[in-house]
Motif scaffolding. Sequence first.
Motif, PDB file in Angstrom:
ATOM      1  N   ASP A 159      -9.535   7.030   7.915  1.00  9.78           N
ATOM      2  CA  ASP A 159      -8.188   7.055   7.322  1.00  9.78           C
ATOM      3  C   ASP A 159      -7.985   8.411   6.659  1.00  9.78           C
ATOM      4  O   ASP A 159      -8.933   8.952   6.061  1.00  9.78           O
ATOM      5  CB  ASP A 159      -8.041   6.015   6.200  1.00  9.78           C
ATOM      6  N   SER A 180       2.168   8.373  -0.303  1.00  8.58           N
ATOM      7  CA  SER A 180       3.318   7.618  -0.792  1.00  8.58           C
ATOM      8  C   SER A 180       3.066   7.304  -2.271  1.00  8.58           C
ATOM      9  O   SER A 180       2.022   6.760  -2.623  1.00  8.58           O
ATOM     10  CB  SER A 180       3.415   6.338   0.053  1.00  8.58           C
ATOM     11  N   LYS A 227       1.261   9.784   5.362  1.00 10.12           N
ATOM     12  CA  LYS A 227       1.792  10.719   4.374  1.00 10.12           C
ATOM     13  C   LYS A 227       1.632  10.043   3.018  1.00 10.12           C
ATOM     14  O   LYS A 227       1.901   8.840   2.898  1.00 10.12           O
ATOM     15  CB  LYS A 227       3.265  10.978   4.680  1.00 10.12           C
ATOM     16  N   GLN A 254     -10.230  10.295   3.848  1.00  7.48           N
ATOM     17  CA  GLN A 254      -8.936  10.595   3.185  1.00  7.48           C
ATOM     18  C   GLN A 254      -8.554  12.075   3.235  1.00  7.48           C
ATOM     19  O   GLN A 254      -7.413  12.405   3.488  1.00  7.48           O
ATOM     20  CB  GLN A 254      -8.876  10.104   1.730  1.00  7.48           C
ATOM     21  N   ARG A 271       2.813   5.546  -5.555  1.00  7.39           N
ATOM     22  CA  ARG A 271       2.774   4.138  -5.958  1.00  7.39           C
ATOM     23  C   ARG A 271       2.829   4.054  -7.480  1.00  7.39           C
ATOM     24  O   ARG A 271       1.907   4.532  -8.176  1.00  7.39           O
ATOM     25  CB  ARG A 271       1.487   3.444  -5.454  1.00  7.39           C
ATOM     26  N   PRO A 284     -13.308   5.662   6.127  1.00  5.26           N
ATOM     27  CA  PRO A 284     -12.260   6.585   5.689  1.00  5.26           C
ATOM     28  C   PRO A 284     -12.795   7.702   4.804  1.00  5.26           C
ATOM     29  O   PRO A 284     -13.667   7.467   3.969  1.00  5.26           O
ATOM     30  CB  PRO A 284     -11.313   5.682   4.883  1.00  5.26           C
ATOM     31  N   PHE A 337      -4.626   7.253  -5.717  1.00  6.40           N
ATOM     32  CA  PHE A 337      -3.375   6.973  -4.994  1.00  6.40           C
ATOM     33  C   PHE A 337      -3.149   5.484  -4.742  1.00  6.40           C
ATOM     34  O   PHE A 337      -2.103   5.088  -4.258  1.00  6.40           O
ATOM     35  CB  PHE A 337      -3.406   7.686  -3.622  1.00  6.40           C
ATOM     36  N   ILE A 361       0.811  -1.216   0.000  1.00  2.82           N
ATOM     37  CA  ILE A 361       0.000   0.000   0.000  1.00  2.82           C
ATOM     38  C   ILE A 361       0.850   1.275   0.000  1.00  2.82           C
ATOM     39  O   ILE A 361       0.515   2.246  -0.642  1.00  2.82           O
ATOM     40  CB  ILE A 361      -1.039  -0.024   1.155  1.00  2.82           C
ATOM     41  N   ARG A 362       1.957   1.245   0.763  1.00  3.59           N
ATOM     42  CA  ARG A 362       2.880   2.389   0.756  1.00  3.59           C
ATOM     43  C   ARG A 362       4.286   1.873   0.482  1.00  3.59           C
ATOM     44  O   ARG A 362       4.582   0.715   0.725  1.00  3.59           O
ATOM     45  CB  ARG A 362       2.829   3.117   2.118  1.00  3.59           C
ATOM     46  N   THR A 399     -13.306  -2.719   5.565  1.00  2.00           N
ATOM     47  CA  THR A 399     -13.379  -1.279   5.581  1.00  2.00           C
ATOM     48  C   THR A 399     -14.454  -0.809   4.625  1.00  2.00           C
ATOM     49  O   THR A 399     -14.631  -1.387   3.570  1.00  2.00           O
ATOM     50  CB  THR A 399     -12.042  -0.692   5.111  1.00  2.00           C
ATOM     51  N   ARG A 405     -12.402  10.225  -5.334  1.00  2.00           N
ATOM     52  CA  ARG A 405     -13.158   9.615  -4.248  1.00  2.00           C
ATOM     53  C   ARG A 405     -14.663   9.622  -4.495  1.00  2.00           C
ATOM     54  O   ARG A 405     -15.411   8.893  -3.835  1.00  2.00           O
ATOM     55  CB  ARG A 405     -12.864  10.335  -2.920  1.00  2.00           C
ATOM     56  N   GLN A 430     -12.104  -5.094   1.054  1.00  4.11           N
ATOM     57  CA  GLN A 430     -11.457  -3.818   0.745  1.00  4.11           C
ATOM     58  C   GLN A 430     -12.509  -2.731   0.706  1.00  4.11           C
ATOM     59  O   GLN A 430     -12.248  -1.572   0.964  1.00  4.11           O
ATOM     60  CB  GLN A 430     -10.753  -3.880  -0.615  1.00  4.11           C
TER      61      GLN A 430
HETATM   62  N1  SAM Z   1     -10.733   0.535   0.885  1.00  6.33           N
HETATM   63  C1  SAM Z   1     -10.415   1.344   1.960  1.00  6.33           C
HETATM   64  C2  SAM Z   1     -10.958   2.741   1.736  1.00  6.33           C
HETATM   65  O1  SAM Z   1     -11.256   3.145   0.647  1.00  6.33           O
HETATM   66  O2  SAM Z   1     -11.025   3.462   2.685  1.00  6.33           O
HETATM   67  C3  SAM Z   1      -8.947   1.441   2.282  1.00  6.33           C
HETATM   68  C4  SAM Z   1      -7.982   0.454   1.842  1.00  6.33           C
HETATM   69  S1  SAM Z   1      -6.297   0.896   2.024  1.00  6.33           S
HETATM   70  C5  SAM Z   1      -5.697  -0.705   2.309  1.00  6.33           C
HETATM   71  C6  SAM Z   1      -6.073   1.577   3.627  1.00  6.33           C
HETATM   72  C7  SAM Z   1      -5.634   3.018   3.657  1.00  6.33           C
HETATM   73  O3  SAM Z   1      -4.330   3.175   3.187  1.00  6.33           O
HETATM   74  C8  SAM Z   1      -6.448   3.963   2.787  1.00  6.33           C
HETATM   75  O4  SAM Z   1      -7.664   4.298   3.366  1.00  6.33           O
HETATM   76  C9  SAM Z   1      -5.531   5.143   2.664  1.00  6.33           C
HETATM   77  O5  SAM Z   1      -5.729   6.072   3.702  1.00  6.33           O
HETATM   78  C10 SAM Z   1      -4.143   4.516   2.795  1.00  6.33           C
HETATM   79  N2  SAM Z   1      -3.429   4.563   1.518  1.00  6.33           N
HETATM   80  C11 SAM Z   1      -3.731   3.901   0.387  1.00  6.33           C
HETATM   81  N3  SAM Z   1      -2.862   4.218  -0.585  1.00  6.33           N
HETATM   82  C12 SAM Z   1      -1.993   5.114  -0.061  1.00  6.33           C
HETATM   83  C13 SAM Z   1      -0.877   5.818  -0.578  1.00  6.33           C
HETATM   84  N4  SAM Z   1      -0.496   5.708  -1.833  1.00  6.33           N
HETATM   85  N5  SAM Z   1      -0.205   6.645   0.259  1.00  6.33           N
HETATM   86  C14 SAM Z   1      -0.589   6.791   1.546  1.00  6.33           C
HETATM   87  N6  SAM Z   1      -1.633   6.157   2.077  1.00  6.33           N
HETATM   88  C15 SAM Z   1      -2.334   5.315   1.292  1.00  6.33           C
END
Ligand code: SAM
Length: 440
Positions: A306, A340, A338, A268, A342, A266, A165, A52-53, A239, A280, A203
Amino acid sequence: MSAPKKLFIKTYGCQMNVYDSERMAEALGGEGYVETKSADDADMILLNTCHIREKAAEKVYSELGRFKGLKADKPDLKIGVAGCVAQAEGEEIMRRQPLVDLVVGPQSYHRLPEMEAKAREGEKVLDTDFPEEDKFEKLKSRPKAKRGPTAFLTVQEGCDKFCAFCVVPYTRGAEVSRPADRILREAQDLVGRGVREITLLGQNVNAYHGAGPNGDLTLAQLIWELDKIDGLERIRFTTSHPNDMQDDLIEAHGTCAKLMPYLHLPVQAGSDKILKRMNRAHTAESYIRLIERIRAARPDILISGDFIVGFPEETEEDFQATMDLVEEVKYGTAYSFKYSTRPGTPAAERAQVDPAAADDRLQRLQALLTKQQREVQDSMVGREVGVLFEKTGRLPGQMVGKSDYLHAVHVADCSREVGDLARVRIVSSGANSLAGELIG
Ligand code: SAM
Ligand code: SF4
Protein backbone atom coordinates in the motif's frame (compact mmCIF):
# COMPACT_ATOMS: atom_id res chain seq x y z
CA MET A 1 -45.35 -19.83 8.79
CA SER A 2 -44.69 -16.21 7.84
CA ALA A 3 -42.47 -15.46 4.82
CA PRO A 4 -38.83 -14.74 5.71
CA LYS A 5 -37.83 -11.11 5.99
CA LYS A 6 -35.28 -9.96 3.45
CA LEU A 7 -31.94 -8.39 4.29
CA PHE A 8 -29.84 -6.42 1.83
CA ILE A 9 -26.26 -5.76 2.96
CA LYS A 10 -23.88 -3.55 1.02
CA THR A 11 -20.24 -3.80 2.04
CA TYR A 12 -17.61 -1.12 1.56
CA GLY A 13 -13.89 -1.20 2.29
CA CYS A 14 -11.61 -3.94 3.54
CA GLN A 15 -11.88 -7.72 3.82
CA MET A 16 -12.62 -7.37 7.52
CA ASN A 17 -15.85 -5.66 6.55
CA VAL A 18 -16.63 -8.54 4.18
CA TYR A 19 -16.19 -10.96 7.09
CA ASP A 20 -18.25 -8.74 9.43
CA SER A 21 -21.07 -8.55 6.86
CA GLU A 22 -21.19 -12.33 6.72
CA ARG A 23 -21.40 -12.53 10.50
CA MET A 24 -24.09 -9.82 10.64
CA ALA A 25 -26.16 -11.64 8.01
CA GLU A 26 -25.80 -14.83 10.04
CA ALA A 27 -26.83 -13.01 13.26
CA LEU A 28 -29.94 -11.64 11.57
CA GLY A 29 -30.54 -15.05 9.95
CA GLY A 30 -31.41 -16.22 13.46
CA GLU A 31 -34.17 -13.56 13.47
CA GLY A 32 -35.76 -14.92 10.31
CA TYR A 33 -33.90 -12.87 7.70
CA VAL A 34 -32.64 -14.23 4.40
CA GLU A 35 -30.26 -12.25 2.23
CA THR A 36 -31.42 -10.59 -0.96
CA LYS A 37 -29.28 -9.12 -3.73
CA SER A 38 -31.63 -6.20 -4.31
CA ALA A 39 -32.38 -3.26 -2.03
CA ASP A 40 -35.79 -2.92 -3.72
CA ASP A 41 -37.35 -6.00 -2.09
CA ALA A 42 -35.55 -5.70 1.28
CA ASP A 43 -37.21 -5.37 4.69
CA MET A 44 -33.92 -4.24 6.09
CA ILE A 45 -30.98 -2.49 4.42
CA LEU A 46 -27.62 -2.49 6.12
CA LEU A 47 -24.67 -0.47 4.84
CA ASN A 48 -21.40 -1.79 6.25
CA THR A 49 -19.19 1.23 5.84
CA CYS A 50 -15.56 2.31 5.53
CA HIS A 51 -14.08 5.49 7.00
CA ILE A 52 -10.51 5.13 5.81
CA ARG A 53 -10.67 7.94 3.23
CA GLU A 54 -13.04 10.88 2.92
CA LYS A 55 -14.55 9.63 -0.35
CA ALA A 56 -15.37 6.26 1.21
CA ALA A 57 -17.29 7.96 4.03
CA GLU A 58 -19.13 10.40 1.73
CA LYS A 59 -20.38 7.52 -0.45
CA VAL A 60 -22.46 6.35 2.51
CA TYR A 61 -24.46 9.56 2.68
CA SER A 62 -25.16 9.59 -1.04
CA GLU A 63 -26.19 5.93 -0.95
CA LEU A 64 -28.53 6.60 1.99
CA GLY A 65 -30.15 9.47 0.08
CA ARG A 66 -31.04 7.01 -2.68
CA PHE A 67 -33.17 4.95 -0.27
CA LYS A 68 -35.60 7.82 0.37
CA GLY A 69 -38.07 6.64 -2.29
CA LEU A 70 -37.90 3.04 -1.09
CA LYS A 71 -38.67 4.03 2.46
CA ALA A 72 -41.57 6.23 1.30
CA ASP A 73 -43.06 3.26 -0.58
CA LYS A 74 -42.42 0.84 2.27
CA PRO A 75 -42.60 2.54 5.68
CA ASP A 76 -41.72 -0.74 7.46
CA LEU A 77 -38.33 -0.84 5.75
CA LYS A 78 -35.55 -0.51 8.32
CA ILE A 79 -32.26 1.10 7.37
CA GLY A 80 -29.07 0.54 9.33
CA VAL A 81 -25.50 1.79 9.12
CA ALA A 82 -22.70 -0.45 10.41
CA GLY A 83 -18.89 -0.38 10.24
CA CYS A 84 -16.35 2.37 10.71
CA VAL A 85 -18.44 5.37 9.55
CA ALA A 86 -21.07 4.24 12.06
CA GLN A 87 -18.40 4.15 14.75
CA ALA A 88 -16.90 7.53 13.89
CA GLU A 89 -20.02 9.51 13.00
CA GLY A 90 -22.92 7.64 14.61
CA GLU A 91 -24.86 10.58 15.99
CA GLU A 92 -24.02 12.73 12.99
CA ILE A 93 -25.53 10.05 10.71
CA MET A 94 -28.77 10.02 12.70
CA ARG A 95 -28.91 13.82 12.51
CA ARG A 96 -27.97 14.13 8.85
CA GLN A 97 -30.13 11.30 7.57
CA PRO A 98 -33.40 10.84 9.49
CA LEU A 99 -34.32 7.74 7.50
CA VAL A 100 -31.65 5.77 9.36
CA ASP A 101 -33.20 3.57 12.08
CA LEU A 102 -30.14 1.86 13.44
CA VAL A 103 -26.41 2.57 13.80
CA VAL A 104 -24.04 -0.16 14.96
CA GLY A 105 -20.26 0.01 15.38
CA PRO A 106 -17.88 -2.80 14.39
CA GLN A 107 -17.41 -3.96 17.98
CA SER A 108 -21.08 -4.24 18.92
CA TYR A 109 -22.77 -5.98 16.02
CA HIS A 110 -23.43 -9.09 18.11
CA ARG A 111 -26.22 -6.95 19.59
CA LEU A 112 -27.87 -6.50 16.17
CA PRO A 113 -30.81 -8.87 16.86
CA GLU A 114 -31.93 -6.83 19.90
CA MET A 115 -31.31 -3.60 18.04
CA GLU A 116 -33.38 -4.79 15.09
CA ALA A 117 -36.26 -5.68 17.42
CA LYS A 118 -36.18 -2.19 18.96
CA ALA A 119 -36.06 -0.59 15.51
CA ARG A 120 -39.14 -2.64 14.53
CA GLU A 121 -40.95 -1.05 17.49
CA GLY A 122 -40.14 2.36 16.05
CA GLU A 123 -37.13 3.23 18.20
CA LYS A 124 -33.99 4.87 16.78
CA VAL A 125 -31.11 2.72 18.02
CA LEU A 126 -27.44 3.58 18.24
CA ASP A 127 -24.70 1.35 19.65
CA THR A 128 -21.09 2.34 19.11
CA ASP A 129 -19.73 0.94 22.37
CA PHE A 130 -16.50 -0.97 22.74
CA PRO A 131 -18.15 -3.54 25.05
CA GLU A 132 -16.20 -5.65 27.52
CA GLU A 133 -17.80 -8.85 26.28
CA ASP A 134 -16.24 -10.72 23.36
CA LYS A 135 -18.37 -10.10 20.29
CA PHE A 136 -17.30 -13.39 18.69
CA GLU A 137 -18.34 -15.39 21.74
CA LYS A 138 -21.73 -13.69 21.89
CA LEU A 139 -22.48 -14.30 18.21
CA LYS A 140 -24.45 -17.46 17.52
CA SER A 141 -22.37 -20.31 16.11
CA ARG A 142 -22.01 -20.17 12.37
CA PRO A 143 -24.48 -22.08 10.15
CA LYS A 144 -23.54 -25.50 8.86
CA ALA A 145 -24.65 -24.98 5.26
CA LYS A 146 -22.22 -25.74 2.43
CA ARG A 147 -20.39 -22.70 1.09
CA GLY A 148 -17.74 -21.64 -1.46
CA PRO A 149 -14.13 -22.85 -1.27
CA THR A 150 -12.57 -19.65 0.12
CA ALA A 151 -13.31 -17.83 3.36
CA PHE A 152 -12.05 -14.97 5.48
CA LEU A 153 -11.51 -15.51 9.18
CA THR A 154 -10.85 -12.56 11.49
CA VAL A 155 -8.20 -13.47 14.06
CA GLN A 156 -7.27 -10.05 15.32
CA GLU A 157 -8.93 -6.66 15.41
CA GLY A 158 -7.99 -3.08 16.12
CA CYS A 159 -4.60 -1.42 16.03
CA ASP A 160 -2.21 0.24 18.48
CA LYS A 161 0.18 1.63 15.89
CA PHE A 162 -1.41 5.07 15.42
CA CYS A 163 0.02 5.92 12.00
CA ALA A 164 -0.48 9.68 11.74
CA PHE A 165 -2.92 9.44 8.79
CA CYS A 166 -5.10 6.54 9.92
CA VAL A 167 -8.53 6.32 11.58
CA VAL A 168 -8.39 2.58 12.33
CA PRO A 169 -7.13 2.86 15.95
CA TYR A 170 -10.10 5.16 16.62
CA THR A 171 -12.82 3.27 14.74
CA ARG A 172 -11.74 -0.30 15.48
CA GLY A 173 -10.19 0.35 18.88
CA ALA A 174 -7.19 -1.20 20.58
CA GLU A 175 -5.56 -4.33 19.21
CA VAL A 176 -7.18 -7.57 20.41
CA SER A 177 -6.28 -11.13 19.33
CA ARG A 178 -8.86 -13.92 19.44
CA PRO A 179 -7.94 -17.07 21.39
CA ALA A 180 -6.42 -19.77 19.18
CA ASP A 181 -8.89 -22.55 20.11
CA ARG A 182 -11.87 -20.50 18.88
CA ILE A 183 -10.11 -19.67 15.62
CA LEU A 184 -9.23 -23.33 15.08
CA ARG A 185 -12.80 -24.39 15.81
CA GLU A 186 -14.14 -21.82 13.35
CA ALA A 187 -11.59 -22.94 10.72
CA GLN A 188 -12.55 -26.57 11.25
CA ASP A 189 -16.24 -25.69 10.81
CA LEU A 190 -15.49 -23.75 7.64
CA VAL A 191 -13.57 -26.72 6.21
CA GLY A 192 -16.51 -28.95 7.11
CA ARG A 193 -18.66 -26.66 4.97
CA GLY A 194 -16.43 -27.01 1.90
CA VAL A 195 -13.82 -24.31 2.48
CA ARG A 196 -10.33 -25.15 1.24
CA GLU A 197 -8.61 -21.80 1.56
CA ILE A 198 -8.73 -19.50 4.58
CA THR A 199 -7.41 -15.94 4.70
CA LEU A 200 -6.66 -14.88 8.26
CA LEU A 201 -7.63 -11.27 8.77
CA GLY A 202 -6.47 -8.52 11.08
CA GLN A 203 -5.73 -4.81 10.78
CA ASN A 204 -2.27 -5.84 11.88
CA VAL A 205 -2.54 -9.57 11.51
CA ASN A 206 1.13 -10.38 12.04
CA ALA A 207 0.94 -8.80 15.51
CA TYR A 208 -1.38 -11.69 16.40
CA HIS A 209 -0.76 -12.99 19.91
CA GLY A 210 -3.89 -14.93 20.85
CA ALA A 211 -4.06 -17.17 23.88
CA GLY A 212 -3.08 -20.80 23.31
CA PRO A 213 -2.93 -23.78 25.68
CA ASN A 214 0.63 -22.93 26.79
CA GLY A 215 0.71 -19.14 26.51
CA ASP A 216 0.20 -16.77 23.61
CA LEU A 217 0.69 -17.99 20.04
CA THR A 218 2.42 -15.99 17.32
CA LEU A 219 0.79 -15.81 13.90
CA ALA A 220 3.27 -18.41 12.60
CA GLN A 221 2.37 -20.78 15.44
CA LEU A 222 -1.32 -20.30 14.66
CA ILE A 223 -0.62 -21.05 11.00
CA TRP A 224 1.17 -24.29 11.94
CA GLU A 225 -1.89 -25.30 14.00
CA LEU A 226 -4.15 -24.59 11.02
CA ASP A 227 -1.76 -26.54 8.83
CA LYS A 228 -2.83 -29.70 10.74
CA ILE A 229 -6.47 -29.40 9.60
CA ASP A 230 -7.18 -32.06 6.98
CA GLY A 231 -8.99 -30.65 3.97
CA LEU A 232 -7.65 -27.13 4.48
CA GLU A 233 -5.29 -26.71 1.54
CA ARG A 234 -4.30 -23.06 1.54
CA ILE A 235 -3.63 -20.40 4.16
CA ARG A 236 -3.19 -16.67 3.57
CA PHE A 237 -3.12 -13.69 5.89
CA THR A 238 -3.57 -9.95 5.57
CA THR A 239 -2.69 -7.13 6.43
CA SER A 240 0.75 -7.09 7.94
CA HIS A 241 2.94 -4.35 9.35
CA PRO A 242 6.69 -4.49 8.51
CA ASN A 243 7.67 -4.13 12.17
CA ASP A 244 5.71 -7.25 13.19
CA MET A 245 7.22 -9.53 10.56
CA GLN A 246 8.79 -11.97 13.01
CA ASP A 247 11.45 -14.55 12.17
CA ASP A 248 9.14 -17.55 12.62
CA LEU A 249 6.65 -16.08 10.15
CA ILE A 250 9.35 -15.42 7.56
CA GLU A 251 10.60 -18.97 8.06
CA ALA A 252 7.07 -20.39 7.70
CA HIS A 253 6.91 -18.87 4.24
CA GLY A 254 9.75 -21.18 3.28
CA THR A 255 8.62 -24.30 5.12
CA CYS A 256 4.81 -24.40 5.40
CA ALA A 257 3.47 -25.82 2.14
CA LYS A 258 -0.07 -24.59 2.83
CA LEU A 259 1.06 -21.00 3.35
CA MET A 260 0.69 -19.33 -0.04
CA PRO A 261 3.57 -17.38 -1.66
CA TYR A 262 1.87 -14.01 -1.44
CA LEU A 263 2.50 -11.26 1.10
CA HIS A 264 0.77 -7.93 1.46
CA LEU A 265 3.27 -5.76 3.29
CA PRO A 266 2.41 -2.05 3.07
CA VAL A 267 5.27 0.43 3.23
CA GLN A 268 3.25 3.64 2.53
CA ALA A 269 6.25 5.75 1.41
CA GLY A 270 9.93 5.55 0.49
CA SER A 271 11.21 8.71 2.18
CA ASP A 272 12.50 8.30 5.72
CA LYS A 273 11.42 11.84 6.56
CA ILE A 274 7.83 11.04 5.53
CA LEU A 275 7.86 7.60 7.20
CA LYS A 276 8.90 9.29 10.42
CA ARG A 277 6.18 11.93 10.06
CA MET A 278 3.73 9.09 9.42
CA ASN A 279 4.83 7.42 12.68
CA ARG A 280 5.55 4.20 10.80
CA ALA A 281 8.56 3.30 12.99
CA HIS A 282 10.48 1.74 10.08
CA THR A 283 12.75 3.14 7.39
CA ALA A 284 12.84 2.50 3.66
CA GLU A 285 16.13 0.65 4.12
CA SER A 286 14.82 -1.60 6.91
CA TYR A 287 11.78 -2.44 4.75
CA ILE A 288 13.98 -3.33 1.76
CA ARG A 289 16.24 -5.53 3.95
CA LEU A 290 13.10 -7.23 5.30
CA ILE A 291 11.85 -7.98 1.78
CA GLU A 292 15.26 -9.48 1.01
CA ARG A 293 14.99 -11.80 4.01
CA ILE A 294 11.47 -12.84 3.02
CA ARG A 295 12.63 -13.53 -0.54
CA ALA A 296 15.56 -15.54 0.79
CA ALA A 297 13.06 -17.76 2.63
CA ARG A 298 10.64 -17.98 -0.31
CA PRO A 299 12.24 -16.74 -3.55
CA ASP A 300 9.07 -16.81 -5.67
CA ILE A 301 6.88 -14.91 -3.17
CA LEU A 302 4.70 -12.21 -4.72
CA ILE A 303 4.93 -8.96 -2.80
CA SER A 304 2.01 -6.57 -2.56
CA GLY A 305 1.90 -3.16 -0.88
CA ASP A 306 0.00 0.00 0.00
CA PHE A 307 1.19 3.53 -0.77
CA ILE A 308 0.05 7.01 0.18
CA VAL A 309 1.17 9.97 -1.95
CA GLY A 310 0.76 13.63 -1.05
CA PHE A 311 1.13 13.07 2.68
CA PRO A 312 1.59 16.49 4.39
CA GLU A 313 5.00 18.02 3.65
CA GLU A 314 5.86 15.45 0.95
CA THR A 315 8.22 17.10 -1.55
CA GLU A 316 9.01 15.94 -5.07
CA GLU A 317 12.27 14.54 -3.68
CA ASP A 318 10.37 12.54 -1.04
CA PHE A 319 8.09 11.21 -3.76
CA GLN A 320 11.11 10.19 -5.85
CA ALA A 321 12.26 8.12 -2.87
CA THR A 322 8.93 6.24 -3.05
CA MET A 323 9.46 5.63 -6.78
CA ASP A 324 13.01 4.39 -6.07
CA LEU A 325 11.75 1.99 -3.41
CA VAL A 326 9.13 0.61 -5.81
CA GLU A 327 11.82 0.12 -8.48
CA GLU A 328 13.95 -1.78 -6.00
CA VAL A 329 11.24 -4.01 -4.48
CA LYS A 330 9.25 -4.77 -7.64
CA TYR A 331 5.64 -5.34 -6.60
CA GLY A 332 3.37 -8.02 -8.02
CA THR A 333 0.38 -5.94 -7.09
CA ALA A 334 -0.23 -2.80 -5.02
CA TYR A 335 -2.80 -0.31 -3.83
CA SER A 336 -1.96 3.38 -3.96
CA PHE A 337 -3.96 6.28 -2.61
CA LYS A 338 -3.85 10.03 -2.49
CA TYR A 339 -3.58 11.16 1.11
CA SER A 340 -7.03 11.96 2.49
CA THR A 341 -7.36 14.16 5.56
CA ARG A 342 -9.11 12.33 8.38
CA PRO A 343 -10.41 14.57 11.15
CA GLY A 344 -9.01 13.65 14.55
CA THR A 345 -5.77 12.12 13.22
CA PRO A 346 -2.44 13.92 13.87
CA ALA A 347 -1.66 14.54 10.17
CA ALA A 348 -4.96 16.37 9.64
CA GLU A 349 -3.50 19.43 11.38
CA ARG A 350 -0.43 19.67 9.13
CA ALA A 351 0.36 21.67 5.99
CA GLN A 352 -1.31 19.87 3.09
CA VAL A 353 0.32 19.19 -0.29
CA ASP A 354 -1.08 20.96 -3.36
CA PRO A 355 -3.83 18.56 -4.63
CA ALA A 356 -2.70 18.93 -8.27
CA ALA A 357 0.84 17.86 -7.33
CA ALA A 358 -0.56 14.91 -5.35
CA ASP A 359 -2.72 13.86 -8.34
CA ASP A 360 0.28 14.01 -10.63
CA ARG A 361 2.38 11.90 -8.24
CA LEU A 362 -0.39 9.35 -7.87
CA GLN A 363 -0.58 8.98 -11.65
CA ARG A 364 3.16 8.46 -11.97
CA LEU A 365 3.26 5.95 -9.12
CA GLN A 366 0.29 4.03 -10.48
CA ALA A 367 1.86 3.88 -13.94
CA LEU A 368 4.99 2.31 -12.46
CA LEU A 369 3.04 -0.12 -10.25
CA THR A 370 0.82 -1.16 -13.17
CA LYS A 371 3.90 -1.82 -15.30
CA GLN A 372 5.43 -3.98 -12.56
CA GLN A 373 2.17 -5.82 -11.98
CA ARG A 374 1.99 -6.59 -15.68
CA GLU A 375 5.59 -7.81 -15.78
CA VAL A 376 5.09 -10.11 -12.80
CA GLN A 377 1.85 -11.46 -14.25
CA ASP A 378 3.47 -12.03 -17.67
CA SER A 379 6.38 -13.84 -16.00
CA MET A 380 3.91 -16.56 -14.95
CA VAL A 381 3.54 -17.75 -18.57
CA GLY A 382 5.12 -21.21 -18.94
CA ARG A 383 5.03 -21.89 -15.20
CA GLU A 384 3.11 -24.57 -13.33
CA VAL A 385 0.95 -23.25 -10.51
CA GLY A 386 -1.74 -24.51 -8.18
CA VAL A 387 -5.22 -23.19 -8.96
CA LEU A 388 -8.22 -23.41 -6.64
CA PHE A 389 -11.35 -23.24 -8.77
CA GLU A 390 -13.93 -20.79 -7.38
CA LYS A 391 -16.58 -20.50 -10.11
CA THR A 392 -17.57 -21.40 -13.64
CA GLY A 393 -16.39 -19.01 -16.34
CA ARG A 394 -18.39 -17.04 -18.88
CA LEU A 395 -17.66 -19.53 -21.67
CA PRO A 396 -19.12 -23.07 -21.67
CA GLY A 397 -16.76 -25.53 -19.95
CA GLN A 398 -14.55 -22.78 -18.58
CA MET A 399 -13.55 -22.64 -14.90
CA VAL A 400 -12.03 -19.71 -13.04
CA GLY A 401 -9.89 -19.79 -9.93
CA LYS A 402 -6.95 -18.21 -8.15
CA SER A 403 -3.34 -19.24 -8.43
CA ASP A 404 -1.05 -19.66 -5.44
CA TYR A 405 0.07 -16.09 -6.16
CA LEU A 406 -3.53 -14.83 -6.17
CA HIS A 407 -3.70 -14.25 -9.92
CA ALA A 408 -7.07 -14.96 -11.52
CA VAL A 409 -6.65 -17.98 -13.85
CA HIS A 410 -9.17 -19.37 -16.31
CA VAL A 411 -9.02 -22.81 -17.85
CA ALA A 412 -11.01 -23.77 -20.95
CA ASP A 413 -12.66 -27.21 -21.35
CA CYS A 414 -11.98 -27.81 -17.71
CA SER A 415 -12.93 -31.16 -16.23
CA ARG A 416 -12.72 -29.86 -12.65
CA GLU A 417 -15.35 -28.55 -10.27
CA VAL A 418 -15.67 -25.59 -7.94
CA GLY A 419 -13.53 -26.36 -4.88
CA ASP A 420 -11.00 -28.49 -6.79
CA LEU A 421 -7.34 -27.64 -6.47
CA ALA A 422 -5.42 -28.52 -9.61
CA ARG A 423 -1.98 -28.12 -11.16
CA VAL A 424 -2.18 -25.77 -14.12
CA ARG A 425 0.34 -24.67 -16.74
CA ILE A 426 -0.01 -20.98 -17.55
CA VAL A 427 -0.20 -20.45 -21.30
CA SER A 428 -0.98 -16.75 -21.70
CA SER A 429 -1.38 -13.51 -19.82
CA GLY A 430 -4.35 -11.21 -20.50
CA ALA A 431 -5.41 -7.79 -19.22
CA ASN A 432 -6.31 -8.88 -15.69
CA SER A 433 -6.02 -12.63 -15.70
CA LEU A 434 -4.02 -15.61 -16.86
CA ALA A 435 -5.10 -18.50 -19.06
CA GLY A 436 -3.91 -22.00 -18.26
CA GLU A 437 -4.36 -25.68 -19.02
CA LEU A 438 -4.69 -28.59 -16.65
CA ILE A 439 -1.58 -30.72 -16.17
CA GLY A 440 -2.21 -34.44 -16.31
N1 SAM B 1 -2.97 -1.97 8.82
C1 SAM B 1 -2.61 -1.87 7.49
C2 SAM B 1 -1.20 -1.32 7.37
O1 SAM B 1 -0.67 -0.72 8.26
O2 SAM B 1 -0.65 -1.45 6.32
C3 SAM B 1 -3.53 -1.03 6.63
C4 SAM B 1 -4.89 -0.73 7.01
S1 SAM B 1 -5.69 0.51 6.07
C5 SAM B 1 -7.30 -0.14 6.19
C6 SAM B 1 -5.38 0.21 4.37
C7 SAM B 1 -4.60 1.29 3.66
O3 SAM B 1 -5.34 2.46 3.52
C8 SAM B 1 -3.33 1.74 4.36
O4 SAM B 1 -2.29 0.84 4.19
C9 SAM B 1 -3.06 3.06 3.70
O5 SAM B 1 -2.27 2.91 2.55
C10 SAM B 1 -4.46 3.54 3.30
N2 SAM B 1 -4.86 4.69 4.11
C11 SAM B 1 -5.12 4.70 5.43
N3 SAM B 1 -5.44 5.95 5.83
C12 SAM B 1 -5.37 6.74 4.74
C13 SAM B 1 -5.57 8.12 4.51
N4 SAM B 1 -5.87 8.96 5.48
N5 SAM B 1 -5.43 8.59 3.24
C14 SAM B 1 -5.10 7.76 2.23
N6 SAM B 1 -4.89 6.45 2.39
C15 SAM B 1 -5.03 5.93 3.63
FE1 SF4 C 1 -3.78 2.22 10.34
FE2 SF4 C 1 -1.14 2.17 10.72
FE3 SF4 C 1 -2.73 0.62 12.20
FE4 SF4 C 1 -2.37 0.08 9.62
S1 SF4 C 1 -0.78 0.03 11.21
S2 SF4 C 1 -4.32 0.09 10.73
S3 SF4 C 1 -2.22 2.08 8.72
S4 SF4 C 1 -2.68 2.82 12.21
